[in-house]
Design an enzyme around this catalytic site. Structure first.
Site, mmCIF file in Angstrom:
data_model
loop_
_atom_site.group_PDB
_atom_site.id
_atom_site.type_symbol
_atom_site.label_atom_id
_atom_site.label_comp_id
_atom_site.label_asym_id
_atom_site.label_seq_id
_atom_site.Cartn_x
_atom_site.Cartn_y
_atom_site.Cartn_z
ATOM 1 N N ASN A 104 52.480 67.992 86.200
ATOM 2 C CA ASN A 104 53.178 67.079 87.110
ATOM 3 C C ASN A 104 54.463 67.769 87.602
ATOM 4 O O ASN A 104 55.367 68.044 86.809
ATOM 5 C CB ASN A 104 53.489 65.791 86.327
ATOM 6 C CG ASN A 104 54.224 64.761 87.147
ATOM 7 O OD1 ASN A 104 55.091 65.096 87.947
ATOM 8 N ND2 ASN A 104 53.900 63.499 86.921
ATOM 9 N N LYS A 113 57.793 66.240 86.774
ATOM 10 C CA LYS A 113 58.217 66.497 85.389
ATOM 11 C C LYS A 113 58.728 67.925 85.229
ATOM 12 O O LYS A 113 59.703 68.152 84.518
ATOM 13 C CB LYS A 113 57.046 66.288 84.424
ATOM 14 C CG LYS A 113 56.668 64.852 84.157
ATOM 15 C CD LYS A 113 55.718 64.845 82.961
ATOM 16 C CE LYS A 113 54.951 63.588 82.794
ATOM 17 N NZ LYS A 113 54.023 63.663 81.647
ATOM 18 N N ASP A 130 54.553 62.742 77.234
ATOM 19 C CA ASP A 130 53.638 61.728 77.746
ATOM 20 C C ASP A 130 54.486 60.509 78.029
ATOM 21 O O ASP A 130 55.305 60.107 77.204
ATOM 22 C CB ASP A 130 52.512 61.415 76.767
ATOM 23 C CG ASP A 130 51.361 60.736 77.490
ATOM 24 O OD1 ASP A 130 50.741 61.387 78.360
ATOM 25 O OD2 ASP A 130 51.096 59.538 77.234
ATOM 26 N N PHE A 177 60.062 60.851 91.430
ATOM 27 C CA PHE A 177 58.606 60.932 91.593
ATOM 28 C C PHE A 177 57.973 59.679 90.979
ATOM 29 O O PHE A 177 58.675 58.817 90.438
ATOM 30 C CB PHE A 177 58.070 62.208 90.912
ATOM 31 C CG PHE A 177 58.227 62.199 89.396
ATOM 32 C CD1 PHE A 177 59.433 62.536 88.804
ATOM 33 C CD2 PHE A 177 57.168 61.835 88.571
ATOM 34 C CE1 PHE A 177 59.587 62.517 87.420
ATOM 35 C CE2 PHE A 177 57.302 61.835 87.186
ATOM 36 C CZ PHE A 177 58.516 62.171 86.612
ATOM 37 N N GLY A 178 56.661 59.626 91.044
ATOM 38 C CA GLY A 178 55.921 58.547 90.375
ATOM 39 C C GLY A 178 56.439 57.165 90.750
ATOM 40 O O GLY A 178 56.573 56.827 91.926
ATOM 41 N N ARG A 227 63.364 59.805 79.875
ATOM 42 C CA ARG A 227 63.217 61.241 79.593
ATOM 43 C C ARG A 227 64.568 61.841 79.213
ATOM 44 O O ARG A 227 64.647 62.689 78.320
ATOM 45 C CB ARG A 227 62.606 61.955 80.816
ATOM 46 C CG ARG A 227 62.167 63.378 80.530
ATOM 47 C CD ARG A 227 61.223 63.908 81.591
ATOM 48 N NE ARG A 227 59.964 63.189 81.625
ATOM 49 C CZ ARG A 227 59.631 62.304 82.557
ATOM 50 N NH1 ARG A 227 60.429 62.047 83.577
ATOM 51 N NH2 ARG A 227 58.485 61.667 82.495
HETATM 52 P P1 ITT Z 1 50.997 65.721 82.606
HETATM 53 O O1 ITT Z 1 50.126 64.927 81.644
HETATM 54 O O2 ITT Z 1 50.363 66.979 83.085
HETATM 55 O O3 ITT Z 1 52.379 65.933 82.067
HETATM 56 P P2 ITT Z 1 50.844 63.310 84.171
HETATM 57 O O4 ITT Z 1 51.417 62.892 85.492
HETATM 58 O O5 ITT Z 1 49.360 63.096 83.987
HETATM 59 O O6 ITT Z 1 51.210 64.832 83.939
HETATM 60 P P3 ITT Z 1 51.373 61.392 82.085
HETATM 61 O O7 ITT Z 1 49.965 61.396 81.603
HETATM 62 O O8 ITT Z 1 52.473 61.394 81.071
HETATM 63 O O9 ITT Z 1 51.669 62.622 83.040
HETATM 64 O O10 ITT Z 1 51.528 60.158 83.051
HETATM 65 C C1 ITT Z 1 52.773 59.601 83.284
HETATM 66 C C2 ITT Z 1 52.802 58.895 84.624
HETATM 67 O O11 ITT Z 1 53.852 57.913 84.534
HETATM 68 C C3 ITT Z 1 53.205 59.859 85.724
HETATM 69 O O12 ITT Z 1 52.091 60.324 86.433
HETATM 70 C C4 ITT Z 1 54.118 59.027 86.589
HETATM 71 O O13 ITT Z 1 53.392 58.367 87.561
HETATM 72 C C5 ITT Z 1 54.695 57.998 85.628
HETATM 73 N N1 ITT Z 1 56.041 58.425 85.207
HETATM 74 C C6 ITT Z 1 56.406 59.050 84.047
HETATM 75 N N2 ITT Z 1 57.707 59.333 84.045
HETATM 76 C C7 ITT Z 1 58.186 58.895 85.213
HETATM 77 C C8 ITT Z 1 59.474 58.937 85.801
HETATM 78 O O14 ITT Z 1 60.503 59.504 85.219
HETATM 79 N N3 ITT Z 1 59.604 58.390 87.005
HETATM 80 C C9 ITT Z 1 58.563 57.825 87.634
HETATM 81 N N4 ITT Z 1 57.329 57.771 87.167
HETATM 82 C C10 ITT Z 1 57.127 58.309 85.954
#
Ligand code: ITT
Length: 190
Positions: A9, A12, A65, A144-145, A171
């Site tokens: 991600n 991240k 995670d 993001f996200g 985080r």
């Molecule tokens: P990795 O497993 O490769 O690290 P991922 O995006 O699949 O990437 P996760 O399984 O931990 O990661 O999923 C967490 C999701 O939650 C992520 O895709 C975001 O959409 C959301 N998220 C986590 N932290 C966030 C943040 O600080 N701000 C906004 N959204 C967040």
């Protein structure tokens, strides 16, 4: 000290670097496989990702995670935050599910479980949470996200600077605890 960051991600990656580099850690990325996240908790999934990356690279590996837990949705999407709806539709899906729900019932929190696995099998774990509400509409371009729909004191994370988000985010808190535990761990090894 060189650590590989075990995430696919990009949002991240940026935050991991922002938090780990001031600790004196050299952060590297690598082409890593994506292990199946079969854990039942954030920490179990963080461990799965960190352990796989450590085995693949031979370097200490840090993974996070994380996810958004919405009270009105009984804690969903939680550990399924990245798989909860089609990419690009996730924020909208949360907003739609909360359509017409008053502010008092829009409570939510983010969780970040950070796990670092060392080549000798040692690990450090640290978790952080931050509480807020789900906004009525998406606002702000930063982060993001789910950042643009998660609000604290009238502003979404998407409307905050990097420093403002890190000072209060799940985080930011997880990595602050991680830093303390890493210092203890390194002292023990002297
Ligand atoms: P990795 O497993 O490769 O690290 P991922 O995006 O699949 O990437 P996760 O399984 O931990 O990661 O999923 C967490 C999701 O939650 C992520 O895709 C975001 O959409 C959301 N998220 C986590 N932290 C966030 C943040 O600080 N701000 C906004 N959204 C967040």
């Amino acid at each position: 000290m060189k650590f590989v960051i075990a995430t696919h991600n990009q949002g991240k990656v940026v935050e991991f670097k922002r938090m780990l580099e001031p600790m004196g850690i050299e952060v590297v990325t690598a082409q890593l496989s994506e292990p199946e996240e079969t854990g039942k908790t954030f920490m179990e999934n963080a461990f799965i990702k960190a352990e796989a990356a450590c085995k693949e690279t031979g370097l200490p590996a840090v993974a996070d995670d994380s996810g958004l837990c919405v009270d009105y949705l009984d804690g969903a999407p939680g550990i399924y935050s990245a798989r909860f709806a089609q990419p690009g539709k996730r924020r909208l899906t949360v907003l739609e599910k909360l359509q017409g729900v008053p502010v008092e019932q829009r409570g939510a929190h983010f969780v970040s479980a950070v796990c670092c696995v060392f080549p000798n099998g040692d690990k450090i774990e640290a978790e952080g949470k931050c509480f807020g509400t789900i906004a009525f509409e998406s606002r702000g371009e930063n982060g993001f996200g789910y950042d643009s729909i998660f609000e604290q004191e009238g502003r979404t994370f998407g409307e905050m600077t990097d420093e403002e988000k890190d000072a209060r985010s799940h985080r930011g808190k997880a990595f602050a605890l991680f830093e303390e535990k890493l210092k203890e761990y390194l002292k023990g090894g002297e």
